[in-house]
Structures are given as structure tokens and as C-alpha cells.
Design an enzyme around this catalytic site. Structure first.
Site, PDB file in Angstrom:
ATOM      1  N   ASP A   1     -12.919  29.151  17.357  1.00  0.00           N
ATOM      2  CA  ASP A   1     -13.957  29.006  18.374  1.00  0.00           C
ATOM      3  C   ASP A   1     -13.434  27.991  19.371  1.00  0.00           C
ATOM      4  O   ASP A   1     -12.977  26.910  18.993  1.00  0.00           O
ATOM      5  CB  ASP A   1     -15.288  28.554  17.793  1.00  0.00           C
ATOM      6  CG  ASP A   1     -16.430  28.847  18.763  1.00  0.00           C
ATOM      7  OD1 ASP A   1     -16.651  30.033  19.077  1.00  0.00           O
ATOM      8  OD2 ASP A   1     -17.072  27.891  19.232  1.00  0.00           O
TER       9      ASP A   1
ATOM     10  N   TYR B   1     -10.416  30.972  31.453  1.00  0.00           N
ATOM     11  CA  TYR B   1     -10.378  29.959  32.507  1.00  0.00           C
ATOM     12  C   TYR B   1      -8.965  29.424  32.766  1.00  0.00           C
ATOM     13  O   TYR B   1      -8.796  28.450  33.513  1.00  0.00           O
ATOM     14  CB  TYR B   1     -11.283  28.783  32.126  1.00  0.00           C
ATOM     15  CG  TYR B   1     -12.751  29.106  31.982  1.00  0.00           C
ATOM     16  CD1 TYR B   1     -13.681  28.692  32.940  1.00  0.00           C
ATOM     17  CD2 TYR B   1     -13.243  29.793  30.885  1.00  0.00           C
ATOM     18  CE1 TYR B   1     -15.035  28.956  32.802  1.00  0.00           C
ATOM     19  CE2 TYR B   1     -14.597  30.080  30.730  1.00  0.00           C
ATOM     20  CZ  TYR B   1     -15.480  29.657  31.699  1.00  0.00           C
ATOM     21  OH  TYR B   1     -16.833  29.925  31.551  1.00  0.00           O
TER      22      TYR B   1
END
Length: 215
Positions: free
Chosen positions: A74, A165
Site C-alpha cells: 500500500d 504521480y
């Protein structure tokens, strides 16, 4: 810390880009690797407020469904001027109504919020990528491994490599963004390397040391 023996291993992800990075990292260690996505497993709801909680949810779901050891990740980007957002909601900021994801939109959203804060100088645009790996066994024993890399957000985005990103994140000490780096430059850690660059590679280096007994 429990050791992991070579054999079958499930990567608890449905993200193809993340899967490629983890497979690159674990490739030299002799595991027979498949993924939750390739097995058609359902994606568990990620309702945690920390990277550790969400990583645990994914790893345990895959271990329970398959009876095999499962490794999850994660990860996200935490922007200083936005009080650590998007953080665990990094992927959510890219989500469209149809369930697909548009990271160009997500990067614009971050930039607009930074502009609203008046964050114009590099010193005001600090951020860090975080990755938490969770190793879960079928008996529900879990271990966590965290990696972080600090950097600066740039605009406009630069580079078409990487994912998410990456095109707006320039790691400290570098003149190029993750989006301008090859896979080898970004996360190409291997046993014997003293350092790893990306957050995921840094977390994996800790996993390899603790669970695989590799320096």
C-alpha cells in the site's frame, strides 16, 4: 521476524504497474509468483486510515483465499503543504465515476491545491512517497516493511515513464523526476546494493533482509 521459504507466492495486487515493479524486485529470489488480479480474486475494501492497515487487509485477503503466503503493497504520496494528503487516498484522487483512474487529473488536483496554498517555491513543495509492504502467511501471521523517499513536486509533469504521480515527483538529490527514470534507475535494487531509490525498493530491501535473509 519469520523467514519466508522460496516457493509459491501471491502478490496481492490488481495494479499492473505495481505488479511489474514488485516482480522485478523479487525475480532473483526463486519464487513462483502470481497475483491476485491474475487469479481473479476480489479486491477487498481498503478502509484503513494508514498504509499499514490497508496493506494488511490486502495481504490477508489473498492469503486466506489461496492458502499461500501473500505480499501486498500500500503506497501513496504525502504532500507537506497539504498536511500529508492525499496519503492513503492517493489512488482515490485519480478515480473517475466509472471506476477507472485518471492520474493526469489527480496531478492537476494536487497542483491546484498547492497553488491555493501559495506553495510556489521548491521549499514549499516538499513531498514524500511511502510504501508499506505486508507479508502475510496463511496462519494470518503478518510482518510490515516501510520505505520512504523524500522529494519535491514539479510542474508541469515531466516524463512518460513510471506511473501514477511519478511525473511530478523529483527525488532529493536528482534533477529528473520518477517519470523520467527507467525502471532500473527508479527501483532497480538487487542483493548487495547498499542503497535503493524508490519507496517500494526501499521497503523491499527491508523485506529481503528480514524475511529472505539477504543483505
Amino acid at each position: 521476524m519469520r523467514k519466508l521459504q522460496p516457493g509459491k507466492l501471491v502478490l496481492a495486487t490488481h495494479n499492473g504497474s505495481k505488479l511489474r515493479e514488485i516482480r522485478d524486485l523479487i525475480g532473483p529470489f526463486g519464487f513462483e509468483v502470481t497475483s491476485a488480479g491474475e487469479l481473479g480474486l476480489a479486491e477487498p475494501a481498503e478502509e484503513g486510515t494508514t498504509f499499514e492497515e490497508n496493506a494488511r487487509t490486502k495481504a490477508l485477503a489473498a492469503a486466506r483465499a489461496t492458502g499461500l503466503p501473500a505480499l501486498s503493497d500500500d503506497s501513496g504520496i504525502c504532500v507537506d503543504a497539504l498536511d500529508g494528503a492525499p496519503g492513503v487516498h492517493t489512488a482515490d484522487w485519480a478515480e473517475l465515476p466509472d471506476g477507472s483512474r485518471d492520474f493526469a487529473m489527480a496531478m492537476r488536483n494536487v497542483e491546484e491545491k498547492l497553488a491555493g496554498k501559495g506553495a510556489a517555491t521548491p521549499e514549499q513543495r516538499g513531498a514524500r512517497f511511502v510504501s508499506v509492504l505486508c507479508m502475510a502467511w496463511p496462519d494470518e501471521h503478518v510482518e510490515f516493511f516501510r520505505g520512504e523517499v523524500a522529494g519535491t513536486l514539479v510542474w508541469p509533469p515531466r516524463g512518460k515513464l513510471g506511473f501514477g504521480y511519478d511525473p511530478v515527483f523529483r527525488p532529493d538529490g536528482y534533477d529528473i523526476t520518477f517519470g523520467e527514470m527507467t525502471a532500473e534507475e527508479k527501483h532497480g535494487w538487487k542483493p548487495g546494493d547498499a542503497e535503493a531509490l524508490s519507496h517500494r525498493a526501499r521497503a523491499f530491501k527491508r523485506f529481503a533482509h528480514e524475511c529472505l535473509g539477504v543483505d
